[in-house]
Motif scaffolding. Structure first.
Motif, PDB file in Angstrom:
ATOM      1  N   ALA A  29       0.846  -1.188   0.000  1.00  0.00           N
ATOM      2  CA  ALA A  29       0.000   0.000   0.000  1.00  0.00           C
ATOM      3  C   ALA A  29       0.881   1.237   0.000  1.00  0.00           C
ATOM      4  N   THR A  30       0.296   2.392  -0.246  1.00  0.00           N
ATOM      5  CA  THR A  30       1.061   3.631  -0.180  1.00  0.00           C
ATOM      6  C   THR A  30       1.498   3.867   1.253  1.00  0.00           C
ATOM      7  N   PRO A  31       2.801   3.985   1.460  1.00  0.00           N
ATOM      8  CA  PRO A  31       3.289   4.159   2.828  1.00  0.00           C
ATOM      9  C   PRO A  31       3.336   5.624   3.248  1.00  0.00           C
ATOM     10  N   TYR A  32       3.470   5.827   4.519  1.00  0.00           N
ATOM     11  CA  TYR A  32       3.853   7.128   5.049  1.00  0.00           C
ATOM     12  C   TYR A  32       5.384   7.113   5.102  1.00  0.00           C
ATOM     13  N   ALA A  87      26.225  14.301   8.546  1.00  0.00           N
ATOM     14  CA  ALA A  87      25.464  13.510   9.517  1.00  0.00           C
ATOM     15  C   ALA A  87      25.070  12.200   8.870  1.00  0.00           C
ATOM     16  N   GLU A  88      24.312  11.408   9.619  1.00  0.00           N
ATOM     17  CA  GLU A  88      23.725  10.179   9.087  1.00  0.00           C
ATOM     18  C   GLU A  88      22.261  10.463   8.792  1.00  0.00           C
ATOM     19  N   TYR A  89      21.800  10.032   7.624  1.00  0.00           N
ATOM     20  CA  TYR A  89      20.428  10.293   7.199  1.00  0.00           C
ATOM     21  C   TYR A  89      19.690   8.967   7.030  1.00  0.00           C
ATOM     22  N   PHE A  90      18.514   8.918   7.615  1.00  0.00           N
ATOM     23  CA  PHE A  90      17.713   7.705   7.567  1.00  0.00           C
ATOM     24  C   PHE A  90      16.366   7.978   6.913  1.00  0.00           C
ATOM     25  N   CYS A  91      16.026   7.125   5.988  1.00  0.00           N
ATOM     26  CA  CYS A  91      14.697   7.102   5.418  1.00  0.00           C
ATOM     27  C   CYS A  91      13.889   6.055   6.188  1.00  0.00           C
ATOM     28  N   ALA A  92      12.632   6.324   6.436  1.00  0.00           N
ATOM     29  CA  ALA A  92      11.802   5.384   7.187  1.00  0.00           C
ATOM     30  C   ALA A  92      10.397   5.373   6.615  1.00  0.00           C
ATOM     31  N   THR A  94       6.176   3.558   7.100  1.00  0.00           N
ATOM     32  CA  THR A  94       5.173   2.751   7.755  1.00  0.00           C
ATOM     33  C   THR A  94       3.918   2.838   6.901  1.00  0.00           C
ATOM     34  N   TYR A  95       2.910   2.058   7.231  1.00  0.00           N
ATOM     35  CA  TYR A  95       1.668   2.165   6.495  1.00  0.00           C
ATOM     36  C   TYR A  95       0.522   1.692   7.367  1.00  0.00           C
ATOM     37  N   SER A  96      -0.636   2.194   7.066  1.00  0.00           N
ATOM     38  CA  SER A  96      -1.808   1.826   7.857  1.00  0.00           C
ATOM     39  C   SER A  96      -2.393   0.535   7.304  1.00  0.00           C
ATOM     40  N   GLY A  97      -3.083  -0.165   8.140  1.00  0.00           N
ATOM     41  CA  GLY A  97      -3.738  -1.387   7.712  1.00  0.00           C
ATOM     42  C   GLY A  97      -2.955  -2.646   8.015  1.00  0.00           C
ATOM     43  N   GLY A  98      -1.748  -2.486   8.535  1.00  0.00           N
ATOM     44  CA  GLY A  98      -0.941  -3.662   8.825  1.00  0.00           C
ATOM     45  C   GLY A  98      -1.202  -4.239  10.202  1.00  0.00           C
ATOM     46  N   GLY A  99      -1.946  -3.493  11.014  1.00  0.00           N
ATOM     47  CA  GLY A  99      -2.269  -3.986  12.347  1.00  0.00           C
ATOM     48  C   GLY A  99      -1.164  -3.824  13.357  1.00  0.00           C
ATOM     49  N   ALA A 100      -0.094  -3.208  12.953  1.00  0.00           N
ATOM     50  CA  ALA A 100       1.029  -2.996  13.861  1.00  0.00           C
ATOM     51  C   ALA A 100       1.522  -1.564  13.710  1.00  0.00           C
ATOM     52  N   ASP A 101       2.414  -1.193  14.599  1.00  0.00           N
ATOM     53  CA  ASP A 101       2.893   0.190  14.590  1.00  0.00           C
ATOM     54  C   ASP A 101       4.411   0.225  14.516  1.00  0.00           C
ATOM     55  N   GLY A 102       4.949   1.426  14.456  1.00  0.00           N
ATOM     56  CA  GLY A 102       6.390   1.607  14.416  1.00  0.00           C
ATOM     57  C   GLY A 102       6.867   1.869  13.005  1.00  0.00           C
ATOM     58  N   LEU A 103       8.110   2.292  12.885  1.00  0.00           N
ATOM     59  CA  LEU A 103       8.727   2.612  11.608  1.00  0.00           C
ATOM     60  C   LEU A 103       9.698   1.522  11.181  1.00  0.00           C
ATOM     61  N   THR A 104       9.792   1.346   9.869  1.00  0.00           N
ATOM     62  CA  THR A 104      10.836   0.523   9.279  1.00  0.00           C
ATOM     63  C   THR A 104      11.874   1.479   8.689  1.00  0.00           C
ATOM     64  N   PHE A 105      13.103   1.327   9.113  1.00  0.00           N
ATOM     65  CA  PHE A 105      14.164   2.231   8.688  1.00  0.00           C
ATOM     66  C   PHE A 105      15.040   1.603   7.618  1.00  0.00           C
ATOM     67  N   GLY A 106      15.572   2.457   6.744  1.00  0.00           N
ATOM     68  CA  GLY A 106      16.668   2.045   5.896  1.00  0.00           C
ATOM     69  C   GLY A 106      17.948   1.992   6.716  1.00  0.00           C
ATOM     70  N   LYS A 107      19.025   1.535   6.081  1.00  0.00           N
ATOM     71  CA  LYS A 107      20.273   1.354   6.816  1.00  0.00           C
ATOM     72  C   LYS A 107      21.058   2.650   6.985  1.00  0.00           C
ATOM     73  N   GLY A 108      20.604   3.697   6.339  1.00  0.00           N
ATOM     74  CA  GLY A 108      21.237   4.989   6.524  1.00  0.00           C
ATOM     75  C   GLY A 108      22.248   5.332   5.448  1.00  0.00           C
TER      76      GLY A 108
END
Lengths: 115, 116
Positions: A29-32, A87-92, A94-108
């Motif tokens: 799905a389209t993520p945030y 600095a270190e830059y992280f892309c992260a 998440t998406y709704s509808g998965g029933g869980a919360d939190g962010l998934t991060f890239g490795k930076g």
């Protein structure tokens, strides 16, 4: 499984030059989408986020990012970098509808600024 | 406002020892999270809590327990520390679920843990 990929581990840019950091996502799905910055020994600070609407998002410190659904990308840009952007830059994501919360991060991506 | 605070800043443990990492936020946020950061791995979610008294597993929960003591505080416990748990631990909070409202997560300064 959902994932976030930052293809570049290190990027070196001269001060005053433009910057683009790449981020690709794999979601059904389209993520945030989010970009965070981490200075050495510090926590993470939000630069900007895409929730919906305009696909070009403006953030703090002169950063912007563009959501491109067709390319599954959310690249971060800045027209002219300053030494303080190192600095270190992280892309992260998440998406709704998965029933869980939190962010998934890239490795930076570690950004080095040359004088 | 202090935002999100974490204690201790740095800790050295021996294998098998236990410890609790403390996290508190003063932003009246409902959701709180624990992540670990390892070199070249980005941040990975350990546990999260949507409200006082509720907790859920994230991506890497094994070896950890959590307690949402009240709305402000969310602790992470290592019952028997292992070298694989050497990491930097970050606590974060947000007003609501980041996955439903695109809420901003605010991060603490981190706890560096070394397990020998």
């Amino acid at each position: 499984a959902q994932s976030v990929t930052q293809p570049d581990i290190h990027i070196t840019v001269s001060e005053g030059a433009s910057l683009e950091l790449r981020c690709n996502y794999s979601y059904g799905a389209t993520p945030y989408l989010f970009w965070y910055v981490q200075s050495p020994g510090q926590g993470l600070q939000l630069l900007l986020k895409y929730f919906s609407g305009d696909t070009l998002v403006q953030g703090i410190k002169g950063f912007e990012a563009e959501f491109k659904r067709s390319q599954s990308s959310f690249n971060l840009r800045k027209p002219s970098v300053h030494w303080s952007d190192a600095a270190e830059y992280f892309c992260a994501a998440t998406y709704s509808g998965g029933g869980a919360d939190g962010l998934t991060f890239g490795k930076g991506t570690h950004l080095i600024i040359q004088p | 406002n202090a935002g999100v605070t974490q204690t201790p800043k740095f800790q050295v443990l021996k294998t098998g020892q236990s410890m609790t990492l403390q996290c508190a936020q003063d932003m009246n946020h409902n959701s709180m999270y624990w992540y670990r950061q390892d070199p070249g791995m980005g941040l990975r979610l350990i546990y999260y809590s949507a409200s006082e008294g509720t907790t859920d597993k994230g991506e890497v929960p094994n070896g950890y327990n959590v307690s949402r003591l009240n709305k402000r505080e969310f602790s992470l416990r290592l019952e028997s520390a292992a070298p694989s748990q050497t990491s930097v631990y970050f606590c974060a909070s947000s007003e609501g679920w980041v996955s439903t409202g695109g809420e901003t997560q605010y991060f603490g300064p981190g706890t560096r843990l070394l397990v020998l």
